[in-house]
Scaffold this motif. Structure first.
Motif, PDB file in Angstrom:
ATOM      1  N   GLY A 104       0.820  -1.212   0.000  1.00 12.40           N
ATOM      2  CA  GLY A 104       0.000   0.000   0.000  1.00 12.40           C
ATOM      3  C   GLY A 104       0.850   1.257   0.000  1.00 12.40           C
ATOM      4  O   GLY A 104       2.081   1.193  -0.060  1.00 12.40           O
ATOM      5  N   THR A 105       0.185   2.398   0.107  1.00 10.04           N
ATOM      6  CA  THR A 105       0.850   3.692   0.003  1.00 10.04           C
ATOM      7  C   THR A 105       0.488   4.577   1.187  1.00 10.04           C
ATOM      8  O   THR A 105      -0.639   4.543   1.670  1.00 10.04           O
ATOM      9  N   CYS A 106       1.452   5.390   1.609  1.00 14.12           N
ATOM     10  CA  CYS A 106       1.184   6.397   2.627  1.00 14.12           C
ATOM     11  C   CYS A 106       1.581   7.763   2.089  1.00 14.12           C
ATOM     12  O   CYS A 106       2.737   7.980   1.722  1.00 14.12           O
ATOM     13  N   GLU A 107       0.615   8.669   2.044  1.00 12.95           N
ATOM     14  CA  GLU A 107       0.859  10.070   1.719  1.00 12.95           C
ATOM     15  C   GLU A 107       1.027  10.797   3.049  1.00 12.95           C
ATOM     16  O   GLU A 107       0.280  10.546   3.998  1.00 12.95           O
ATOM     17  N   MET A 108       1.998  11.698   3.121  1.00 10.03           N
ATOM     18  CA  MET A 108       2.276  12.443   4.346  1.00 10.03           C
ATOM     19  C   MET A 108       2.208  13.930   4.050  1.00 10.03           C
ATOM     20  O   MET A 108       2.696  14.376   3.015  1.00 10.03           O
ATOM     21  N   ILE A 109       1.627  14.679   4.967  1.00  9.62           N
ATOM     22  CA  ILE A 109       1.535  16.128   4.815  1.00  9.62           C
ATOM     23  C   ILE A 109       2.005  16.768   6.114  1.00  9.62           C
ATOM     24  O   ILE A 109       1.575  16.380   7.204  1.00  9.62           O
ATOM     25  N   ALA A 110       2.891  17.760   5.978  1.00 11.70           N
ATOM     26  CA  ALA A 110       3.356  18.524   7.128  1.00 11.70           C
ATOM     27  C   ALA A 110       2.632  19.861   7.151  1.00 11.70           C
ATOM     28  O   ALA A 110       2.702  20.629   6.195  1.00 11.70           O
TER      29      ALA A 110
END
Length: 100
Positions: free
Chosen positions: A44-50
Motif C-alpha cells: 500500500g501507500t502512505c501520503e504524508m503532509i506537514a
C-alpha cells in the motif's frame, strides 16, 4: 481500496517526514519535500503532509490487513524518531471499498 488517516499534533512534522522517507527509501520507493512525503510499500501507500502543527498520514491499501501493516511500520518508526516528544497517534479508518 481501503483508507486510514491519522492527524498527529506536532511542530516537527516536516522533520519527521524527511526522516521517515529517508529511512524508508532504503527498502522501498519514498519521496519527500519539506511539506509532503510519499512511501510506496509492497502492500500500500502512505501520503504524508506537514502542516505547521500537524503531521497527517493518509494510507491507502487493498485490504484492512495491509492497512494495519502500514500503520505498524509508520508507528514504530515515528515513535523511534520522535523520542523527544510524546505523540498521540489515533487512526480514522474508512474501510469501505470503492468497488462495493
Amino acid at each position: 481500496m481501503k483508507k486510514s488517516i491519522s492527524i498527529i499534533q506536532t511542530q516537527a512534522a516536516s522533520s519527521y517526514i524527511g526522516k521517515l522517507c529517508r529511512h524508508f527509501r532504503h527498502k522501498t520507493e519514498a519521496t519527500y519535500t519539506p511539506t509532503t512525503g510519499r512511501a510506496i510499500f509492497p502492500f500500500g501507500t502512505c501520503e504524508m503532509i506537514a502542516k505547521p502543527d500537524q503531521l497527517v498520514f493518509d494510507i491507502t491499501a487493498s485490504n484492512a490487513e495491509d492497512i494495519e501493516k502500514i500503520k505498524g511500520v509508520l508507528v514504530r518508526h515515528l515513535l523511534k524518531f520522535s523520542y523527544k516528544e510524546e505523540l498521540i497517534i489515533e487512526w480514522q479508518d474508512d474501510m469501505a471499498s470503492s468497488t462495493d
